[in-house]
Enzyme design. Structure first.
Site, PDB file in Angstrom:
ATOM      1  N   HIS A  41      -7.097  -6.419  -0.206  1.00  0.00           N
ATOM      2  CA  HIS A  41      -5.988  -5.465  -0.204  1.00  0.00           C
ATOM      3  C   HIS A  41      -4.777  -6.107   0.443  1.00  0.00           C
ATOM      4  O   HIS A  41      -4.788  -6.424   1.627  1.00  0.00           O
ATOM      5  CB  HIS A  41      -6.417  -4.216   0.568  1.00  0.00           C
ATOM      6  CG  HIS A  41      -5.428  -3.092   0.528  1.00  0.00           C
ATOM      7  ND1 HIS A  41      -4.925  -2.580  -0.633  1.00  0.00           N
ATOM      8  CD2 HIS A  41      -4.865  -2.383   1.531  1.00  0.00           C
ATOM      9  CE1 HIS A  41      -4.104  -1.581  -0.355  1.00  0.00           C
ATOM     10  NE2 HIS A  41      -4.048  -1.457   0.966  1.00  0.00           N
ATOM     11  N   SER A  78       0.836  -1.192   0.000  1.00  0.00           N
ATOM     12  CA  SER A  78       0.000   0.000   0.000  1.00  0.00           C
ATOM     13  C   SER A  78       0.882   1.257   0.000  1.00  0.00           C
ATOM     14  O   SER A  78       1.666   1.456  -0.909  1.00  0.00           O
ATOM     15  CB  SER A  78      -0.947  -0.061   1.187  1.00  0.00           C
ATOM     16  OG  SER A  78      -1.996   0.858   1.038  1.00  0.00           O
ATOM     17  N   ASP A 128      -9.103  -4.405  -6.065  1.00  0.00           N
ATOM     18  CA  ASP A 128      -8.696  -3.742  -4.822  1.00  0.00           C
ATOM     19  C   ASP A 128      -9.385  -2.378  -4.725  1.00  0.00           C
ATOM     20  O   ASP A 128      -9.361  -1.599  -5.679  1.00  0.00           O
ATOM     21  CB  ASP A 128      -7.171  -3.584  -4.840  1.00  0.00           C
ATOM     22  CG  ASP A 128      -6.598  -3.081  -3.523  1.00  0.00           C
ATOM     23  OD1 ASP A 128      -7.359  -2.641  -2.648  1.00  0.00           O
ATOM     24  OD2 ASP A 128      -5.368  -3.114  -3.388  1.00  0.00           O
TER      25      ASP A 128
END
Length: 588
Positions: free
Chosen positions: A528, A271, A498
């Site tokens: 995710h 991320s 996602d």
């Protein structure tokens, strides 16, 4: 949007790298050629900003050289485990970890000192707490160096990462690499933890969630709260508030790499960690060895960070629809409705009941929304979420209270408040944000017409950036290698659906990192954080790359991991019995 802080023991259970939005990615290190200056970053407008950026890059190099030289410089041959060389190779003195981290006796910790301000590298210092478990060498595998992991956020604490060494998905990687985690500056025990409000008031319960179209009074209240929060950050952090930036996180990573005795960084980021890694690769391409980017943030400077947060709204709406469709397919188990619309109606009935009377006195619509946002991140929690809704509608609120009530431990509240403060400060400092409420109101009102689930909650989370008290904000780095400094092969991993980091970001990152960047896509999936136990095909590509450097083609695909079975009445799927997941849930 960032996820709630996950304790180390549970983080292990879900090591699915990633966090809500943020930034990105060498081979000559501490031995000493100066790294290229920041080729595409502007620390501020005009020549003064460029001069400061150059001074900060030089400061990072000075500190990195000192960190490596103080402990013997670069390492000896790979696999050299002689006691006399261990400290030299590490560049850090490792010993027992703080008991409160819960890492156990096999993980060792050390402290790295870095400047608060790299333009003045020997002025005020802060520290980075680092964790490590040495490469096992199982099967006679030669050591390849250190693999450093960042779980995202910003504000994610990666100290738990070495614990994955014992998991099946990580054994071959753990045989070849020291597994290294760390808490970024201001997080946990890395320096003074950043705080913007009294942790006791961090998560009041019960609380109300933002509606799909909040009225004027609700908006005014949120504006006042955002102003107060930004003011609290300034009052509590003082002059150091402006030091929480992706650029400083990158410089800290550069110093850590040198202190570990690594000429080139081997890195895995999830991320926001993908953005961190990408910016590192842009600024220090000569010090990159291998990099894995899991659940990639879109690094386009025009989208950092306001645009990226807007892009999450339709992504989360898709994932909320995926959950409702799954629950509808299992209407015979849960009784929530045979269509996604009927499941939504069931959720709305629960929400309306909590607005009238919070469950257990502590679960209001705010707690409900936070709990069910996790369903948009991780499909392994779907059975528990569906079961809790079903139980509530049958008259039993206990499962819902169990999964949605805030943890009463003050330490948990302090960790959550700290993570949110670092998240907010980094995003607000990193880039310009609209300073006029009219822009926020217009953009989010329009978004909420088609993506009501998360639009306004996310907008209000980030609204302090409209009133941020730091004058000289950064300008986002234009990610990508220079023609005279190509990058080695890198690997991007992404799930097609996602919501937190929409798939377009992975395509943009691959384009920017150049022809040697490969992309592995998990088709039709949306959890995710893809790496580390969810999908064997994905894990095989990642393992091969880390062990051999082979990316197996520019673009490859994997079938989706199986959907969860509708059998769990809790979240035990997220902490698979005897087989916890490998990576940490994102903190975006």
């Amino acid at each position: 949007m960032r996820m709630p802080r996950v304790p180390a023991t549970v983080a292990l259970a879900a090591l699915a790298l990633a966090a809500s939005l943020p930034m990105t990615s060498g081979a000559e290190a501490a031995a000493g050629t100066a790294p290229p200056g920041p080729p595409r970053v502007t620390a501020g407008p005009g020549p003064a900003g460029a001069a400061r950026a150059a001074a900060e890059a030089a400061g990072a190099e000075l500190v990195a050289r000192r960190a490596a030289a103080a402990h013997g410089g670069l390492p000896g041959p790979a696999g050299d485990k002689a006691p006399g060389r261990q400290g030299a190779r590490d560049g850090l003195e490792f010993g027992p970890c703080p008991v409160a981290e819960g890492l156990g006796p096999d993980v060792r910790c050390g402290t790295l000192r870095v400047p608060v301000d790299y333009a003045r590298p020997y002025a005020q210092q802060t520290q980075i707490l680092v964790s490590r478990i040495a490469a096992s060498g199982a099967g006679g595998v030669p050591r390849q160096g250190a693999l450093v992991y960042n779980p995202g956020g910003p504000g994610g604490n990666g100290l738990f990462f070495p614990l994955v060494a014992g998991l099946p998905e990580w054994r071959r990687i753990g045989a070849a690499y020291d597994l290294v985690g760390y808490a970024p500056r201001g997080v946990g025990r890395s320096g003074r933890p950043l705080s913007c409000q009294n942790p006791a008031r961090y998560a009041p319960a019960p609380s109300g969630a933002a509606g799909a179209q909040p009225d004027a009074a609700a908006k005014e209240a949120r504006i006042a709260a955002a102003r107060a929060y930004a003011r609290g950050c300034a009052e509590r952090a003082g002059a150091a508030l402006g030091s929480y930036t992706t650029l400083n996180n990158v410089r800290d990573l550069y110093v850590l790499r040198a202190a570990l005795g690594e000429s080139g960084l081997t890195f895995m980021g999830a991320s926001y960690g993908t953005y961190l890694g990408a910016v590192y690769a842009t600024l220090y391409p000569g010090h990159v060895r291998r990099m894995v980017f899991d659940s990639a943030v879109d690094p386009d400077p025009r989208k950092v960070w306001y645009g990226n947060n807007l892009a999450q709204a339709p992504g989360f709406e898709r994932r909320w629809a995926d959950f409702r469709a799954w629950a509808a397919r299992h209407h015979d188990v849960y009784g929530l409705g045979a269509t996604p619309g009927a499941v939504q109606a069931s959720y709305d009935r629960v929400r309306a009941a909590l607005a009238r009377e919070p469950a257990g006195g502590v679960v209001g619509t705010g707690q409900l929304h936070a709990a069910y946002l996790r369903a948009a991140y991780y499909d392994e929690v779907w059975p528990g979420r569906a079961a809790a809704l079903a139980a509530f509608l049958r008259g039993d609120p206990r499962p819902l209270v169990s999964l949605a009530a805030p943890d009463p431990d003050p330490a948990v509240a302090a960790e959550g408040e700290n993570a949110t403060a670092v998240y907010t400060a980094t995003l607000c400092n990193d880039a310009p944000w609209p300073a006029d409420w009219e822009t926020w109101d217009r953009d989010n009102t329009e978004l909420a017409r088609t993506a009501p689930f998360e639009t306004w909650t996310n907008a209000f989370l980030n609204l302090p950036c409209a009133f941020w008290p730091v004058r000289d904000r950064q300008r986002p780095v234009d990610v990508g290698p220079r023609p005279d400094a190509p990058l080695p092969g890198t690997l991007i991993v992404a799930a097609e659906r996602d919501g937190a980091t929409p798939y377009g970001g992975a395509l943009e990152l691959q384009r920017r990192l150049g022809p040697r960047a490969a992309l592995v896509t998990e088709l039709g999936a949306g959890t995710h954080g893809v790496v580390g136990g969810r999908n064997g095909c994905v894990d095989a590509h990642v393992e091969r790359y880390l062990l051999t450097g082979d990316t197996a083609g520019s673009r490859v695909t994997c079938a989706p991991h199986p959907e969860p079975a509708p059998v769990s009445l809790d979240d035990r799927a997220a902490v698979a019995k005897g087989h916890p997941r490998a990576l940490l849930p994102p903190v975006v």
